[in-house]
Scaffold this motif. Structure first.
Motif, PDB file in Angstrom:
ATOM      1  N   ALA A  70      -7.075  55.198 -82.741  1.00  0.00           N
ATOM      2  CA  ALA A  70      -5.938  55.224 -83.668  1.00  0.00           C
ATOM      3  C   ALA A  70      -6.410  55.056 -85.115  1.00  0.00           C
ATOM      4  N   SER A 116      -9.338  55.905 -86.277  1.00  0.00           N
ATOM      5  CA  SER A 116     -10.028  57.145 -86.638  1.00  0.00           C
ATOM      6  C   SER A 116      -9.023  58.254 -86.968  1.00  0.00           C
ATOM      7  N   GLN A 117      -7.864  58.214 -86.325  1.00  0.00           N
ATOM      8  CA  GLN A 117      -6.837  59.223 -86.593  1.00  0.00           C
ATOM      9  C   GLN A 117      -6.254  59.054 -87.997  1.00  0.00           C
ATOM     10  N   VAL A 118      -5.996  57.840 -88.405  1.00  0.00           N
ATOM     11  CA  VAL A 118      -5.462  57.605 -89.758  1.00  0.00           C
ATOM     12  C   VAL A 118      -6.487  58.055 -90.801  1.00  0.00           C
ATOM     13  N   ILE A 119      -7.759  57.746 -90.540  1.00  0.00           N
ATOM     14  CA  ILE A 119      -8.817  58.198 -91.444  1.00  0.00           C
ATOM     15  C   ILE A 119      -8.833  59.727 -91.532  1.00  0.00           C
ATOM     16  N   ALA A 120      -8.685  60.389 -90.393  1.00  0.00           N
ATOM     17  CA  ALA A 120      -8.681  61.862 -90.364  1.00  0.00           C
ATOM     18  C   ALA A 120      -7.539  62.435 -91.198  1.00  0.00           C
TER      19      ALA A 120
END
Lengths: 76, 76, 76, 76, 76, 76
Positions: B55, B57-61
């Motif tokens: 999760a 890593s998704q916000v960073i993406a």
């Protein structure tokens, strides 16, 4: 809600744009649950939860995409 | 927060852009839960959880999409 | 992390771009949890979970949007 | 994976583009969990779960955005 | 649903655009579950849940991206 | 699936575009779980769940971004 709270997506700086993204994220919550007392009661549920905070940060990131595009990324 | 922490979305390299995306993701969390002690306590909850890390890593993406577009993908 | 791991978003082919998207997704995890031993221990948690794999694939998809746009979709 | 499985994002029709989006979504899973037997065992976990199917459809939707943009939406 | 409920994505102001994004988010729910009584019964399930409210705000944010792009961000 | 179900992303109106977005969301599910009986059995699982409906609405929102861009937002 009849008051004007979003006259423009344009901000002077990226940081103000990020803060607008936060405001948009909160508005999305408030339109769904307008009762301020309920919102206050729910606050610990996400503000003290790692998953809840990551989810909140994700909504802000999505709204920041919109505000950044509106401002042409403040490229100056 | 009155200090200036986001003067620009422009970075010299993609890697610095990725690091800015991480900073934006953390800021989204900090605006929602400003208490640093609480944040420290919650850290193991996501840093030791596969779901929590994905999760994050998704916000960073998502934020990296914004920073990359701002920098016209560093096409040079 | 002081080493250079992301000098460019440009790749020769869509497939290399997809692999770069995977690398970006993993970097997002590693920046959040730099301890390699912990990461190894968590691996079964998502690699053997349908939800975990779908979530991982989603982060890759988001990063692949960025890499694809950077490469103007390898339209040639 | 050394074989070539993604030579291009260009497809003849939107429907083929949608099928490419599905292929990309599955590749994201396979890169994370290359063991085909494990993948087969996990299949019922999401294919018989409403949440799992919605999550799978979401990854496809994200990849379809990429493929559609690459093909300029097949506007002809 | 045979009535016309979405004649245009164009709105006069960002705020009306945000309200249209909310309407789109609700329509997505109604198309999936058209029974109004069931929807009413489910309301407390998300309106009194921090996770449910954040998820609702995220769908609004995604639809607001669409409406904002349609209106060229009301740059005037 | 060998029949043609997606000849174009172009629709006459935003509302038809929204309905196409719903169709795309359902196709994503059907490609993953082609057995119609299983799908029927799973329906109550999400159609009577607040979380499931919000998740469904989110996939529709993502597909609606694609369809709206394809139609240049029906700006006329």
């Amino acid at each position: 809600m009849t008051d004007t709270w979003l006259p423009t997506l344009i901000t002077a700086t990226p940081q103000e744009g990020f803060e607008l993204a936060i405001a948009l994220s909160r508005r999305g919550v408030k339109y769904t649950q307008p009762d301020m007392e309920t919102l206050q009661e729910l606050r610990p549920e996400y503000a003290n939860s790692a998953d809840g905070l990551t989810a909140a940060s994700q909504v802000i990131a999505i709204n920041f995409q919109t505000v950044s595009a509106a401002n042409k990324y403040w490229r100056g």
